[in-house]
Write a protein that holds these residues in place. Structure first.
Motif, PDB file in Angstrom:
ATOM      1  N   LYS A  87       0.788  -1.140   0.136  1.00  0.00           N
ATOM      2  CA  LYS A  87       0.061   0.066  -0.013  1.00  0.00           C
ATOM      3  C   LYS A  87       0.911   1.264   0.023  1.00  0.00           C
ATOM      4  N   LEU A  88       2.141   1.251   0.523  1.00  0.00           N
ATOM      5  CA  LEU A  88       2.813   2.217   0.845  1.00  0.00           C
ATOM      6  C   LEU A  88       3.430   2.463  -0.999  1.00  0.00           C
ATOM      7  N   ILE A  89       3.838   1.453  -1.491  1.00  0.00           N
ATOM      8  CA  ILE A  89       4.537   1.613  -2.809  1.00  0.00           C
ATOM      9  C   ILE A  89       3.279   2.149  -3.823  1.00  0.00           C
ATOM     10  N   GLY A  90       2.194   1.714  -3.479  1.00  0.00           N
ATOM     11  CA  GLY A  90       0.863   2.276  -4.407  1.00  0.00           C
ATOM     12  C   GLY A  90       0.549   3.649  -4.074  1.00  0.00           C
ATOM     13  N   GLY A  91       0.963   4.206  -2.941  1.00  0.00           N
ATOM     14  CA  GLY A  91       0.794   5.591  -2.616  1.00  0.00           C
ATOM     15  C   GLY A  91      -0.635   5.393  -1.726  1.00  0.00           C
ATOM     16  N   GLN A  92      -1.086   4.402  -1.364  1.00  0.00           N
ATOM     17  CA  GLN A  92      -2.527   4.388  -0.496  1.00  0.00           C
ATOM     18  C   GLN A  92      -2.277   4.891   0.789  1.00  0.00           C
ATOM     19  N   LEU A  93      -1.027   4.791   1.320  1.00  0.00           N
ATOM     20  CA  LEU A  93      -0.324   5.252   2.684  1.00  0.00           C
ATOM     21  C   LEU A  93       0.857   5.948   2.462  1.00  0.00           C
ATOM     22  N   PHE A  94       0.852   7.005   3.613  1.00  0.00           N
ATOM     23  CA  PHE A  94       2.033   7.881   3.651  1.00  0.00           C
ATOM     24  C   PHE A  94       3.104   7.582   4.779  1.00  0.00           C
ATOM     25  N   PRO A  95       4.212   7.289   4.293  1.00  0.00           N
ATOM     26  CA  PRO A  95       5.316   6.934   5.530  1.00  0.00           C
ATOM     27  C   PRO A  95       5.274   8.169   6.239  1.00  0.00           C
ATOM     28  N   GLU A  96       5.923   7.853   7.503  1.00  0.00           N
ATOM     29  CA  GLU A  96       6.283   9.145   8.586  1.00  0.00           C
ATOM     30  C   GLU A  96       7.365   9.602   8.024  1.00  0.00           C
ATOM     31  N   ARG A  97       8.516   8.852   7.757  1.00  0.00           N
ATOM     32  CA  ARG A  97       9.866   9.164   6.946  1.00  0.00           C
ATOM     33  C   ARG A  97      10.316   8.538   5.910  1.00  0.00           C
ATOM     34  N   GLY A  98      11.148   9.018   5.311  1.00  0.00           N
ATOM     35  CA  GLY A  98      11.684   8.140   4.043  1.00  0.00           C
ATOM     36  C   GLY A  98      11.011   8.169   2.936  1.00  0.00           C
ATOM     37  N   SER A  99      11.560   7.597   1.776  1.00  0.00           N
ATOM     38  CA  SER A  99      10.911   7.902   0.441  1.00  0.00           C
ATOM     39  C   SER A  99      10.745   6.581  -0.245  1.00  0.00           C
ATOM     40  N   ILE A 100       9.875   6.535  -1.161  1.00  0.00           N
ATOM     41  CA  ILE A 100       9.481   5.368  -2.067  1.00  0.00           C
ATOM     42  C   ILE A 100       9.533   6.004  -3.527  1.00  0.00           C
ATOM     43  N   PHE A 101      10.403   5.369  -4.429  1.00  0.00           N
ATOM     44  CA  PHE A 101      10.614   5.731  -5.927  1.00  0.00           C
ATOM     45  C   PHE A 101      10.060   4.526  -6.658  1.00  0.00           C
ATOM     46  N   VAL A 102       8.997   4.871  -7.587  1.00  0.00           N
ATOM     47  CA  VAL A 102       8.734   3.847  -8.718  1.00  0.00           C
ATOM     48  C   VAL A 102       8.969   4.364 -10.243  1.00  0.00           C
ATOM     49  N   ASP A 103       9.808   3.677 -10.787  1.00  0.00           N
ATOM     50  CA  ASP A 103      10.134   4.109 -12.202  1.00  0.00           C
ATOM     51  C   ASP A 103      10.862   5.637 -12.071  1.00  0.00           C
TER      52      ASP A 103
END
Length: 307
Positions: A87-103
């Protein structure tokens, strides 16, 4: 423009080739070339991810990479946040800290329209299959094509039959979801997940509740589709054997941390007692069989409260 049949034992898939390069059809009916593997070989990069639910920390400063064209597994016992990571990878949830890059795109800094465009390039196989119960198998697979493209019904029919042929269920296209077995439902859901020719598929516990034959068919399909279509796959599972057979790389997560990572062979040889207990299914080890309590004899002899 030519059409090529790609055969893999039981799997037959039709692919469009233009001047020897694979293309997709987007909703404006334009052709665009599929992204080739660049020097940056990771399709998804998770960096210093921290996420909590209430007072419980699900992820504690973890970093993971998911390579293009590979099958990467996220493993661990129930309740460790595997589905939450999807869900974090798909943007349904937001992290407290950190980043997720897809393509190359920072998921949680995208505008809503851009996030929706990115999601169209991701396929999702839900744990329950999540078929629409009032639609036939055909209409379930056609749904994302009708929703996100302006293709004529004649072309949608061709594409749906191609997807159903790929999962071996073209003959079941007129059945309703309640007429399907559990394994067939999962395969229809997989056909729907590849309807828009995604660059990546997220699998949430694909093997749960499957009989040995259905499980074997799913294992074969996941591996074959990933290879033939040039997909990138992320599998969330606690089914050790089936996942180890098809995964190129495995992350084992526990208590918010990555406790093991590597190829299936490297995981099997891990010197971590926790990883060994999980992979072998041992009843006792770092994860104890008994819930913490006072000494058994003392507990028996104490007066305690009345039950």
């Amino acid at each position: 423009m030519t059409f090529c049949n790609i055969n893999d034992n039981r799997l037959t898939y039709l692919r469009v080739v233009v001047q020897n390069s694979p293309f997709r059809i987007d909703k404006q009916l334009k052709l665009r070339m599929v992204n080739s593997v660049s020097s940056q070989n990771n399709l998804v990069s998770v960096r210093n991810l921290t996420f909590s639910r209430g007072s419980k920390k699900i992820f504690d400063d973890i970093s993971l990479d998911f390579q293009r064209g590979k099958i990467t597994a996220i493993m661990g016992p129930s309740g460790t946040g595997k589905t939450t990571l999807l869900k974090l990878i798909g943007g349904q949830l937001f992290p407290e800290r950190g980043s997720i890059f897809v393509d190359g795109q920072n998921v949680h800094q995208l505008r809503r329209s851009d996030l929706y465009d990115l999601r169209k390039r991701l396929g999702m196989l839900f744990q329950s299959g999540a078929l629409l119960t009032d639609m036939t198998v055909f209409d379930n697979v056609a749904f994302p094509l009708r929703e996100h493209t302006h293709l004529p019904e004649s072309m949608i029919r061709t594409l749906v039959l191609m997807k159903l042929q790929a999962v071996g269920l073209r003959g079941a296209r007129d059945l309703m979801p309640n007429e399907l077995s559990g394994g067939m439902s999962r395969r229809v859901a997989l056909a729907r997940a590849i309807a828009l020719d995604p660059m990546m598929i997220l699998y949430d516990e694909p093997f749960t509740g499957q009989d040995p034959i259905s499980m074997g068919a799913l294992v074969h399909l996941i591996k074959s589709l990933n290879t033939i279509l040039g997909l990138t796959s992320i599998i969330v599972s606690h089914d050790v054997h089936e996942t180890s057979v098809i995964a190129d790389y495995i992350y084992v997560i526990s208590e918010g941390k990555i406790v093991g990572q590597g190829t299936p062979a490297e995981i099997q040889q891990s010197d971590s007692e926790w990883v060994q207990q999980f992979m072998t299914g041992a009843a006792d080890g770092p994860v104890h069989f008994h819930y913490p309590a006072k000494e058994y004899v003392d507990d028996l002899l104490s007066s305690g409260k009345r039950y």
